[in-house]
Design a protein around this motif. Structure first.
Motif, mmCIF file in Angstrom:
data_model
loop_
_atom_site.group_PDB
_atom_site.id
_atom_site.type_symbol
_atom_site.label_atom_id
_atom_site.label_comp_id
_atom_site.label_asym_id
_atom_site.label_seq_id
_atom_site.Cartn_x
_atom_site.Cartn_y
_atom_site.Cartn_z
ATOM 1 N N GLY A 1 -2.033 7.955 8.419
ATOM 2 C CA GLY A 1 -2.604 6.595 8.428
ATOM 3 C C GLY A 1 -2.349 5.891 7.127
ATOM 4 O O GLY A 1 -1.557 6.323 6.302
ATOM 5 N N GLY A 2 -3.041 4.769 6.905
ATOM 6 C CA GLY A 2 -2.885 3.988 5.678
ATOM 7 C C GLY A 2 -1.722 3.046 5.767
ATOM 8 O O GLY A 2 -0.588 3.429 5.951
ATOM 9 N N GLY A 3 -1.982 1.754 5.682
ATOM 10 C CA GLY A 3 -0.915 0.758 5.667
ATOM 11 C C GLY A 3 -0.315 0.513 7.039
ATOM 12 O O GLY A 3 -0.655 1.167 8.024
ATOM 13 N N GLU A 4 0.568 -0.436 7.071
ATOM 14 C CA GLU A 4 1.260 -0.798 8.289
ATOM 15 C C GLU A 4 2.486 -1.576 7.894
ATOM 16 O O GLU A 4 2.678 -1.873 6.732
ATOM 17 N N HIS B 1 0.828 -1.212 0.000
ATOM 18 C CA HIS B 1 0.000 0.000 0.000
ATOM 19 C C HIS B 1 0.855 1.252 0.000
ATOM 20 O O HIS B 1 1.993 1.215 0.445
ATOM 21 N N ILE B 2 0.262 2.327 -0.441
ATOM 22 C CA ILE B 2 0.922 3.632 -0.340
ATOM 23 C C ILE B 2 0.234 4.427 0.768
ATOM 24 O O ILE B 2 -1.001 4.534 0.793
ATOM 25 N N ASP B 3 1.040 4.947 1.686
ATOM 26 C CA ASP B 3 0.514 5.811 2.742
ATOM 27 C C ASP B 3 0.293 7.195 2.126
ATOM 28 O O ASP B 3 1.249 7.918 1.847
ATOM 29 N N ALA B 4 -0.969 7.534 1.917
ATOM 30 C CA ALA B 4 -1.300 8.787 1.216
ATOM 31 C C ALA B 4 -0.824 10.009 1.983
ATOM 32 O O ALA B 4 -0.601 11.070 1.396
ATOM 33 N N ASP C 1 -3.511 0.083 -7.328
ATOM 34 C CA ASP C 1 -4.719 -0.650 -7.745
ATOM 35 C C ASP C 1 -4.524 -2.110 -7.324
ATOM 36 O O ASP C 1 -3.749 -2.849 -7.930
ATOM 37 N N GLN C 2 -5.218 -2.493 -6.263
ATOM 38 C CA GLN C 2 -5.003 -3.838 -5.703
ATOM 39 C C GLN C 2 -5.402 -4.954 -6.676
ATOM 40 O O GLN C 2 -4.913 -6.077 -6.562
ATOM 41 N N SER C 3 -6.251 -4.639 -7.642
ATOM 42 C CA SER C 3 -6.645 -5.684 -8.588
ATOM 43 C C SER C 3 -5.511 -6.003 -9.567
ATOM 44 O O SER C 3 -5.496 -7.050 -10.206
ATOM 45 N N GLN D 1 -8.227 -0.077 4.570
ATOM 46 C CA GLN D 1 -9.003 0.921 3.834
ATOM 47 C C GLN D 1 -8.095 2.103 3.500
ATOM 48 O O GLN D 1 -7.199 2.417 4.257
ATOM 49 N N GLY D 2 -8.336 2.735 2.386
ATOM 50 C CA GLY D 2 -7.558 3.928 2.030
ATOM 51 C C GLY D 2 -8.112 4.483 0.741
ATOM 52 O O GLY D 2 -9.012 3.897 0.137
ATOM 53 N N PRO D 3 -7.580 5.646 0.311
ATOM 54 C CA PRO D 3 -8.074 6.233 -0.938
ATOM 55 C C PRO D 3 -7.835 5.290 -2.118
ATOM 56 O O PRO D 3 -6.843 4.562 -2.133
ATOM 57 N N THR D 4 -8.713 5.319 -3.067
ATOM 58 C CA THR D 4 -8.549 4.457 -4.244
ATOM 59 C C THR D 4 -8.177 5.259 -5.496
ATOM 60 O O THR D 4 -7.879 4.684 -6.534
ATOM 61 N N GLU D 5 -8.194 6.582 -5.370
ATOM 62 C CA GLU D 5 -7.812 7.429 -6.503
ATOM 63 C C GLU D 5 -6.838 8.499 -6.021
ATOM 64 O O GLU D 5 -6.909 8.938 -4.868
#
Ligand code: SF4
Ligand code: SF4
Length: 221
Positions: free
Chosen positions: A209-212, A135-138, A167-169, A195-199
């Motif tokens: 926040g975002g990721g760990e 993930h990217i920490d926004a 894009d996780q897909s 959970q986090g922004p998708t765009e």
């Protein structure tokens, strides 16, 4: 016991050394190491022995499922041990014997990590692609775009002046982008996606926040 086939292989020796470090090296996952050992052995075996050929292929396929997050449960672990035990008994080949004894030893010494991969699809070291996410920490991303250039899967969405998102897909959790981020914004996390922004959105518009978790080496391949 003298084995008919005494092929040795430097790469396999390196993997056996890696297996010995699995308990102390944060960049060595015992399950991935077992998989790499099976993969290498299959590539190098002469194929004359049925168990070295067909048995090792089964071992490889089961371990591939484990690292790709497709392990089906305890039955898979038991079946794997059974096949390894048979190969250990009948192997006429130093290569296969070394491989199966090392894999069995990894399974015995790190049974909790094999369980976590197979039953919870979780890789503690954030290495096996099917058992962790990236993930990217926004809040940390400054939109440099460095990660976009290294992603071979076109999985990172970016926009001028905006933080990027994965894009996780499309992401294969290969970890290639983690080390290139100058801001330490790309992180590994468990198999359940946070959970986090998708765009992409303007840099600084997203709170902390975002990721760990932390940065990891790039996985095989
Ligand atoms: S995640 Fe890192 S490398 Fe990617 S755009 Fe943001 S700051 Fe740059
Ligand atoms: S982990 Fe790999 S596939 Fe996923 S975004 Fe990073 S470079 Fe792309």
């Amino acid at each position: 016991m003298d084995r008919i086939c005494q092929v040795t292989d430097d790469e396999l020796k390196e993997l056996v050394a890696m297996a010995e470090r699995a308990g102390t090296d944060e960049e060595v996952c015992p399950v991935e190491t077992a998989y790499l050992i099976a993969e290498r052995t299959l590539a190098r075996t002469c194929g004359k022995g049925v168990m070295c050929r067909d048995g090792m292929r089964q071992v490889y396929l089961i371990l591939k499922d484990f690292v790709d997050g497709r392990g089906k449960g305890e039955d898979d672990i038991e079946m794997l041990k059974e096949i390894l035990g048979v190969i250990e008994e009948v192997a006429d080949c130093d290569l296969s014997y070394t491989a199966v004894t090392t894999i069995l030893s990894l399974m015995n010494n790190y049974s909790d990590e094999f369980d976590a991969h197979v039953k919870r699809k979780s890789c503690k070291k954030l290495i096996c692609p099917g058992c962790h996410t990236v993930h990217i920490d926004a809040a940390k991303c400054q939109g440099s775009g460095a990660c976009v250039k290294v992603c071979q899967f076109n999985a990172i969405k970016s926009k001028e002046g905006c933080f990027s998102v994965i894009d996780q897909s499309k992401c294969t959790s290969c970890n290639a982008c983690i080390s290139v981020c100058p801001n330490g914004a790309i992180k590994g996390a468990g198999a359940v996606k946070p959970q986090g922004p998708t765009e992409p959105a303007p840099v600084g518009s997203f709170g902390a926040g975002g990721g760990e978790g932390g940065g990891r080496r790039r996985r095989r391949g």
